[in-house]
Write an enzyme that holds these catalytic residues in place. Structure first.
Site, PDB file in Angstrom:
ATOM      1  N   SER A 119     -10.839   4.631   5.715  1.00 23.73           N
ATOM      2  CA  SER A 119     -11.373   3.279   5.864  1.00 23.73           C
ATOM      3  C   SER A 119     -12.525   3.028   4.914  1.00 23.73           C
ATOM      4  CB  SER A 119     -11.888   3.075   7.290  1.00 23.73           C
ATOM      5  OG  SER A 119     -10.872   3.340   8.217  1.00 23.73           O
ATOM      6  N   HIS A 140      -4.254   1.851   2.927  1.00 18.03           N
ATOM      7  CA  HIS A 140      -5.037   1.689   4.159  1.00 18.03           C
ATOM      8  C   HIS A 140      -4.319   0.761   5.134  1.00 18.03           C
ATOM      9  CE1 HIS A 140      -8.779   0.041   6.311  1.00 18.03           C
ATOM     10  NE2 HIS A 140      -8.558   1.253   6.769  1.00 18.03           N
ATOM     11  N   GLU A 152      -4.042  -2.380   2.786  1.00 15.13           N
ATOM     12  CA  GLU A 152      -4.873  -2.535   1.591  1.00 15.13           C
ATOM     13  C   GLU A 152      -4.482  -1.437   0.600  1.00 15.13           C
ATOM     14  OE1 GLU A 152      -8.986  -4.532   3.230  1.00 15.13           O
ATOM     15  OE2 GLU A 152      -8.754  -2.387   3.512  1.00 15.13           O
ATOM     16  N   ASN A 191     -12.794  -4.160   6.127  1.00 13.34           N
ATOM     17  CA  ASN A 191     -13.898  -3.522   6.855  1.00 13.34           C
ATOM     18  C   ASN A 191     -15.265  -3.915   6.317  1.00 13.34           C
ATOM     19  OD1 ASN A 191     -12.662  -2.151   8.954  1.00 13.34           O
ATOM     20  ND2 ASN A 191     -12.002  -0.519   7.604  1.00 13.34           N
TER      21      ASN A 191
END
Ligand code: NAI
Length: 283
Positions: A119, A140, A152, A191
């Site tokens: 992450s 991701h 991602e 994130n």
């Protein structure tokens, strides 16, 4: 361009289990490696439960057929013939760099791609410990993997454009996901925006400004979020939330990324959210 058929997944927790599931549901041949026999059994039990539910809901014809495409192992050697390996172990830089150096030695084909589901850890740090940084990329996924469509794609400065396109073909063409392209910066796109928001909600709770229920209800009913930020933190796992905050803080040195004391104490206490039965809520 080569299409991936043989995929490996390292770590069968929340994310690795989900990645193994969507890969097997897409017809890929999957090898999953866990760190110990009990962890392997826990991972298998979670996969069986999730696939059983998908069968009952009519999303797949046969959980048994999908499970037959997943081999569970405890030795990384089982990944030797893989065309692509996705790492989904704990969010710890030292553990991941050690693993990437080992995978580089074990995975035989020089064409094979080594991917990370991290992450927040820079993909470059994982690439440079291998002899093939041009084959290392961030892929991701989002939790729960069988449900959320986003992936991602995170090439490092050294990742070859062909590898990014192979990864895109896998996640969009084969797994039926939607990809967005991100630069190799802590937190990528989602994130980097979402984690400071979750941390703000924890600070709001910590200061006694409002209850957890009211903070979450506010965002659900007032901003049409599918769940509130504290329930989301419980779903992500408070240890993972803390680890991502630490990586973001280290990268950007902005106070908004600093993990609040309440989050740190809850992680110290082992109150990690849904996966341990208690976080901001009790499950
Ligand atoms: P988790 O704690 O549920 O699972 C990690 C698993 O890796 C555990 O089952 C553990 O036994 C296993 N493991 C640890 N070291 C290992 C090793 N050396 N070899 C094999 N297995 C090993 O963690 P989770 O949530 O699945 O996260 C995994 C990765 O995915 C982390 O990098 C995290 O940042 C990332 N991620 C997490 C998301 C989330 O919502 N939880 C979302 C997207 C990415």
């Amino acid at each position: 361009m080569m299409g991936v058929e043989r995929i490996g997944v390292v770590g069968c927790g929340l994310m690795g289990g989900g990645i193994a599931e969507v890969s097997a549901r897409a017809g890929l041949d999957v090898v999953v490696v866990e760190s110990s026999p009990p962890a392997k059994e826990a991972g298998r039990a979670r996969l069986e439960k999730s696939l059983g539910r998908a069968e009952v809901e009519g999303k797949i014809d046969s959980a048994r057929d999908v499970l037959a495409r997943i081999r569970m192992e405890t030795s990384l050697e089982a990944l030797a013939d893989r065309e692509l390996v996705v790492e989904a172990i704990v969010e710890d830089e030292a553990a991941k760099t050690e693993l990437f150096a080992t995978l580089d030695e074990i995975v035989e084909s020089p064409e094979a791609i080594l991917a990370s589901n991290t992450s927040s850890i820079p993909i470059m740090k994982l690439g440079v410990v291998t002899s093939r940084p041009e084959k290392v990329i961030g892929i991701h996924f989002f939790n729960p993997v069988p449900v959320l469509p986003l992936v991602e794609l995170v090439p490092s400065l050294l990742t070859s454009p062909e590898v990014t396109e192979q990864a895109r073909a896998l996640v969009e063409g084969r797994l039926g996901k939607r990809a967005i392209d991100c630069q190799d910066r802590a937190g990528f796109v989602v994130n980097a925006l979402l984690v400071p928001f979750v941390l703000s909600a924890i600070r709001m709770l910590e200061s006694g400004f409002a209850t957890a229920e009211d903070i979450d209800r506010g965002l659900v009913l007032g901003a049409a979020h599918p769940q509130g930020p504290l329930a989301l933190a419980d779903l992500i796992g408070l240890d993972t939330t803390q680890a991502v905050a630490q990586s973001l803080y280290e990268e950007f040195k902005e106070p908004l990324y600093a993990a609040p004391p309440l989050l740190n104490r809850m992680v110290d206490a082992g109150l990690l959210g849904r996966k341990t039965g208690r976080g901001f809520y009790t499950y």
